[in-house]
Write a protein that holds these residues in place. Structure first.
Motif, PDB file in Angstrom:
ATOM      1  N   SER A  92       0.820  -1.215   0.000  1.00 53.63           N
ATOM      2  CA  SER A  92       0.000   0.000   0.000  1.00 53.63           C
ATOM      3  C   SER A  92       0.851   1.262   0.000  1.00 53.63           C
ATOM      4  CB  SER A  92      -0.954   0.009   1.207  1.00 53.63           C
ATOM      5  OG  SER A  92      -0.231   0.043   2.426  1.00 53.63           O
ATOM      6  N   GLU A  93       1.981   1.250   0.724  1.00 56.12           N
ATOM      7  CA  GLU A  93       2.844   2.429   0.752  1.00 56.12           C
ATOM      8  C   GLU A  93       3.376   2.732  -0.643  1.00 56.12           C
ATOM      9  OE1 GLU A  93       6.993   4.065   2.786  1.00 56.12           O
ATOM     10  OE2 GLU A  93       5.961   2.349   3.679  1.00 56.12           O
ATOM     11  N   CYS A  94       3.783   1.684  -1.357  1.00 62.26           N
ATOM     12  CA  CYS A  94       4.315   1.880  -2.716  1.00 62.26           C
ATOM     13  C   CYS A  94       3.229   2.342  -3.676  1.00 62.26           C
ATOM     14  CB  CYS A  94       4.931   0.584  -3.227  1.00 62.26           C
ATOM     15  SG  CYS A  94       6.483   0.147  -2.427  1.00 62.26           S
ATOM     16  N   LEU A  95       2.071   1.689  -3.646  1.00 64.24           N
ATOM     17  CA  LEU A  95       1.005   2.023  -4.591  1.00 64.24           C
ATOM     18  C   LEU A  95       0.440   3.414  -4.337  1.00 64.24           C
ATOM     19  CD1 LEU A  95      -1.008  -1.285  -5.102  1.00 64.24           C
ATOM     20  CD2 LEU A  95       1.045  -0.445  -6.258  1.00 64.24           C
ATOM     21  N   ASN A  96       0.316   3.797  -3.074  1.00 67.14           N
ATOM     22  CA  ASN A  96      -0.219   5.126  -2.768  1.00 67.14           C
ATOM     23  C   ASN A  96       0.732   6.245  -3.176  1.00 67.14           C
ATOM     24  OD1 ASN A  96      -2.689   4.278  -1.687  1.00 67.14           O
ATOM     25  ND2 ASN A  96      -1.836   4.001   0.358  1.00 67.14           N
ATOM     26  N   PRO A  99       1.553   7.166  -7.962  1.00 65.33           N
ATOM     27  CA  PRO A  99       1.020   8.141  -8.923  1.00 65.33           C
ATOM     28  C   PRO A  99       1.666   9.522  -8.845  1.00 65.33           C
ATOM     29  CG  PRO A  99      -0.769   6.909  -7.893  1.00 65.33           C
ATOM     30  CD  PRO A  99       0.475   6.600  -7.117  1.00 65.33           C
ATOM     31  N   THR A 100       2.308   9.839  -7.741  1.00 69.54           N
ATOM     32  CA  THR A 100       2.903  11.178  -7.589  1.00 69.54           C
ATOM     33  C   THR A 100       4.431  11.148  -7.644  1.00 69.54           C
ATOM     34  OG1 THR A 100       2.885  10.986  -5.159  1.00 69.54           O
ATOM     35  CG2 THR A 100       0.953  11.997  -6.208  1.00 69.54           C
ATOM     36  N   LEU A 101       5.020   9.997  -7.924  1.00 68.06           N
ATOM     37  CA  LEU A 101       6.480   9.899  -7.914  1.00 68.06           C
ATOM     38  C   LEU A 101       7.125  10.845  -8.915  1.00 68.06           C
ATOM     39  CD1 LEU A 101       7.236   6.081  -7.533  1.00 68.06           C
ATOM     40  CD2 LEU A 101       7.721   7.905  -5.899  1.00 68.06           C
ATOM     41  N   VAL A 102       6.619  10.864 -10.134  1.00 65.86           N
ATOM     42  CA  VAL A 102       7.186  11.750 -11.156  1.00 65.86           C
ATOM     43  C   VAL A 102       6.780  13.192 -10.889  1.00 65.86           C
ATOM     44  CG1 VAL A 102       7.287  12.267 -13.626  1.00 65.86           C
ATOM     45  CG2 VAL A 102       7.194   9.883 -12.854  1.00 65.86           C
ATOM     46  N   LEU A 103       5.529  13.387 -10.464  1.00 67.63           N
ATOM     47  CA  LEU A 103       5.030  14.741 -10.201  1.00 67.63           C
ATOM     48  C   LEU A 103       5.823  15.426  -9.091  1.00 67.63           C
ATOM     49  CD1 LEU A 103       1.170  14.031 -10.310  1.00 67.63           C
ATOM     50  CD2 LEU A 103       2.598  15.000 -12.119  1.00 67.63           C
ATOM     51  N   MET A 104       6.270  14.645  -8.111  1.00 63.36           N
ATOM     52  CA  MET A 104       7.024  15.208  -6.991  1.00 63.36           C
ATOM     53  C   MET A 104       8.509  15.371  -7.308  1.00 63.36           C
ATOM     54  SD  MET A 104       4.769  15.801  -4.684  1.00 63.36           S
ATOM     55  CE  MET A 104       5.753  16.063  -3.215  1.00 63.36           C
ATOM     56  N   ASN A 105       8.920  14.911  -8.478  1.00 64.99           N
ATOM     57  CA  ASN A 105      10.329  15.023  -8.869  1.00 64.99           C
ATOM     58  C   ASN A 105      10.449  15.624 -10.265  1.00 64.99           C
ATOM     59  OD1 ASN A 105      11.993  13.435  -6.661  1.00 64.99           O
ATOM     60  ND2 ASN A 105      10.168  12.204  -7.078  1.00 64.99           N
ATOM     61  N   THR A 167       4.485  -5.477  -7.051  1.00 69.91           N
ATOM     62  CA  THR A 167       4.419  -4.097  -6.561  1.00 69.91           C
ATOM     63  C   THR A 167       5.239  -3.171  -7.447  1.00 69.91           C
ATOM     64  OG1 THR A 167       4.138  -4.861  -4.280  1.00 69.91           O
ATOM     65  CG2 THR A 167       4.880  -2.598  -4.581  1.00 69.91           C
ATOM     66  N   LEU A 168       6.400  -3.619  -7.846  1.00 64.71           N
ATOM     67  CA  LEU A 168       7.277  -2.798  -8.684  1.00 64.71           C
ATOM     68  C   LEU A 168       6.640  -2.542 -10.051  1.00 64.71           C
ATOM     69  CD1 LEU A 168       9.966  -1.370  -8.613  1.00 64.71           C
ATOM     70  CD2 LEU A 168      11.071  -3.472  -9.387  1.00 64.71           C
ATOM     71  N   GLY A 169       6.061  -3.585 -10.641  1.00 71.84           N
ATOM     72  CA  GLY A 169       5.406  -3.414 -11.931  1.00 71.84           C
ATOM     73  C   GLY A 169       4.239  -2.457 -11.865  1.00 71.84           C
ATOM     74  N   LEU A 170       3.405  -2.595 -10.837  1.00 73.42           N
ATOM     75  CA  LEU A 170       2.267  -1.693 -10.672  1.00 73.42           C
ATOM     76  C   LEU A 170       2.726  -0.266 -10.385  1.00 73.42           C
ATOM     77  CD1 LEU A 170      -0.135  -3.963  -8.556  1.00 73.42           C
ATOM     78  CD2 LEU A 170      -0.323  -3.386 -10.983  1.00 73.42           C
ATOM     79  N   SER A 171       3.828  -0.124  -9.662  1.00 75.02           N
ATOM     80  CA  SER A 171       4.354   1.211  -9.351  1.00 75.02           C
ATOM     81  C   SER A 171       4.816   1.922 -10.619  1.00 75.02           C
ATOM     82  CB  SER A 171       5.504   1.113  -8.347  1.00 75.02           C
ATOM     83  OG  SER A 171       5.056   0.614  -7.102  1.00 75.02           O
ATOM     84  N   TRP A 172       5.491   1.192 -11.513  1.00 71.73           N
ATOM     85  CA  TRP A 172       5.897   1.787 -12.784  1.00 71.73           C
ATOM     86  C   TRP A 172       4.682   2.234 -13.591  1.00 71.73           C
ATOM     87  CZ3 TRP A 172      10.040  -2.425 -12.877  1.00 71.73           C
ATOM     88  CH2 TRP A 172      11.310  -1.863 -12.677  1.00 71.73           C
ATOM     89  N   LEU A 173       3.669   1.382 -13.622  1.00 69.83           N
ATOM     90  CA  LEU A 173       2.454   1.711 -14.375  1.00 69.83           C
ATOM     91  C   LEU A 173       1.770   2.945 -13.798  1.00 69.83           C
ATOM     92  CD1 LEU A 173       0.152   1.030 -16.391  1.00 69.83           C
ATOM     93  CD2 LEU A 173      -0.806  -0.448 -14.616  1.00 69.83           C
ATOM     94  N   LEU A 174       1.601   2.977 -12.474  1.00 67.78           N
ATOM     95  CA  LEU A 174       0.894   4.083 -11.830  1.00 67.78           C
ATOM     96  C   LEU A 174       1.701   5.381 -11.864  1.00 67.78           C
ATOM     97  CD1 LEU A 174      -0.529   2.148  -8.753  1.00 67.78           C
ATOM     98  CD2 LEU A 174      -1.788   2.925 -10.758  1.00 67.78           C
ATOM     99  N   ALA A 175       3.025   5.270 -11.782  1.00 68.60           N
ATOM    100  CA  ALA A 175       3.863   6.472 -11.853  1.00 68.60           C
ATOM    101  C   ALA A 175       3.687   7.170 -13.187  1.00 68.60           C
ATOM    102  CB  ALA A 175       5.330   6.104 -11.633  1.00 68.60           C
ATOM    103  N   SER A 176       3.552   6.378 -14.244  1.00 70.26           N
ATOM    104  CA  SER A 176       3.324   6.952 -15.576  1.00 70.26           C
ATOM    105  C   SER A 176       1.906   7.508 -15.704  1.00 70.26           C
ATOM    106  CB  SER A 176       3.564   5.880 -16.645  1.00 70.26           C
ATOM    107  OG  SER A 176       3.180   6.355 -17.918  1.00 70.26           O
ATOM    108  N   LEU A 177       0.920   6.719 -15.300  1.00 68.46           N
ATOM    109  CA  LEU A 177      -0.473   7.168 -15.408  1.00 68.46           C
ATOM    110  C   LEU A 177      -0.716   8.427 -14.588  1.00 68.46           C
ATOM    111  CD1 LEU A 177      -2.471   3.800 -15.211  1.00 68.46           C
ATOM    112  CD2 LEU A 177      -2.056   5.228 -17.229  1.00 68.46           C
ATOM    113  N   GLY A 178      -0.036   8.532 -13.445  1.00 69.11           N
ATOM    114  CA  GLY A 178      -0.227   9.686 -12.572  1.00 69.11           C
ATOM    115  C   GLY A 178       0.177  10.997 -13.214  1.00 69.11           C
ATOM    116  N   VAL A 179       1.068  10.948 -14.198  1.00 68.12           N
ATOM    117  CA  VAL A 179       1.479  12.163 -14.901  1.00 68.12           C
ATOM    118  C   VAL A 179       0.367  12.669 -15.809  1.00 68.12           C
ATOM    119  CG1 VAL A 179       3.135  13.139 -16.542  1.00 68.12           C
ATOM    120  CG2 VAL A 179       3.904  11.489 -14.828  1.00 68.12           C
ATOM    121  N   TYR A 180      -0.313  11.750 -16.471  1.00 72.52           N
ATOM    122  CA  TYR A 180      -1.331  12.109 -17.455  1.00 72.52           C
ATOM    123  C   TYR A 180      -2.734  12.207 -16.853  1.00 72.52           C
ATOM    124  CZ  TYR A 180       2.439  10.765 -20.623  1.00 72.52           C
ATOM    125  OH  TYR A 180       3.642  10.668 -21.266  1.00 72.52           O
ATOM    126  N   LEU A 181      -2.989  11.414 -15.798  1.00 75.03           N
ATOM    127  CA  LEU A 181      -4.311  11.402 -15.168  1.00 75.03           C
ATOM    128  C   LEU A 181      -4.135  11.688 -13.679  1.00 75.03           C
ATOM    129  CD1 LEU A 181      -5.643   8.133 -16.857  1.00 75.03           C
ATOM    130  CD2 LEU A 181      -6.192  10.488 -17.532  1.00 75.03           C
TER     131      LEU A 181
END
Length: 272
Positions: A92-96, A99-105, A167-181
């Motif tokens: 949960s810590e990783c998934l939450n 989505p903001t990993l790229v936005l925060m960096n 978890t790592l695969g989902l994190s990569w997916l969500l990090a990208s989606l979080g930029v666009y959505l």
């Protein structure tokens, strides 16, 4: 514009190549989280310690809860519950955060030399640090109340490995989606909250009706939580026959998330 490799070999290769940077960023983030506090990094130990004490009091004294088929030990329910939460908290810590990993960096996005793909790995590293501290607390409690943990406890890193790849695969997916959505972070927060109660953390799968038990196994956390409890508490590893299938699927999901991130990262700078 630079093309980023999405071959299966490029995923481990980039992690090995940037291992020193990953380690430095994980260390910086862990220490930075507690910088300025009086106890510093010791909070990473006291937080799970206090939570385990609270769980023990609430479930053994207030609710007088007992695990289905377990003993009458007052702390057994809290120990079993905490072992399940340990797994859930890493995910949960990783998934939450994903989505903001790229936005925060944002400052890293326009630096061509910076490997953005390591950000989810750094996040997972921080979660693993806190998970390791929580496991240490669990082991100390077990030593005090029950004695030496089962020999199978050493299999903990093995049984949790498929979930880490997932978890790592989902994190990569969500990090990208979080930029666009930008709504992705809110959706994931709701989903992880629901997952907390839809996973066998507060109850065993065996306590559910047979038809629901079948559905529960579609939850990727179910097998991991059961395996973790098996090696930590029951002294067994029951899902060995399906382990290879699970870790293979998890690695494929991990690579798919990595490939998605690499294919979509070219548009990050334009969006941000």
């Amino acid at each position: 514009m630079k093309e980023f490799s999405i071959s299966p070999a490029s995923m481990p290769a980039t992690l090995i190549k940037h291992r020193s940077l990953i380690w430095a960023l994980v260390k910086r983030e862990v220490l930075g989280r507690y910088r300025g506090s009086m106890l510093g990094i010791l909070w990473s130990f006291f937080n799970p310690l206090m939570m385990l004490v609270i769980y023990t009091f609430v479930f053994s004294v207030v609710f007088k809860a007992r695990w289905s088929g377990g003993s009458d030990s007052k702390v057994e329910f809290a120990m079993i519950l905490f072992s399940g939460l340990l797994v859930f908290n890493i995910l949960s810590e990783c998934l939450n955060r994903a989505p903001t990993l790229v936005l925060m960096n944002v400052n890293y996005v326009k630096k061509v030399v910076f490997p953005l793909e390591i950000l989810p790995v750094v996040s997972l590293g921080c979660s693993l640090f806190h998970g390791a501290v929580s496991l240490l607390v669990w082991v100390l409690f077990y030593l005090v109340f029950f004695g030496v943990p089962p020999a199978t406890a050493w299999l903990f890193p093995v049984v949790i490995l498929p979930m880490l790849f997932l978890t790592l695969g989902l994190s990569w997916l969500l990090a990208s989606l979080g930029v666009y959505l930008r709504d992705v972070s809110q959706v994931i927060l709701l989903m992880t909250t629901a997952l907390l109660f839809l996973s066998p953390i507060f109850y065993p799968v065996s306590a559910l009706p047979a038809e629901i038990q079948q559905v529960m196994h579609f939850n990727p956390l179910t097998s991991t939580i059961e395996d973790v409890r098996g090696v930590l508490v029951e002294g067994r590893f029951s899902n060995g026959s399906t382990y290879l299938l699970r870790i293979t699927v998890a690695i494929v999901v991990s690579w798919a998330g990595f490939a998605w991130f690499q294919k979509t990262r070219k548009g990050f700078a334009d969006v941000l």
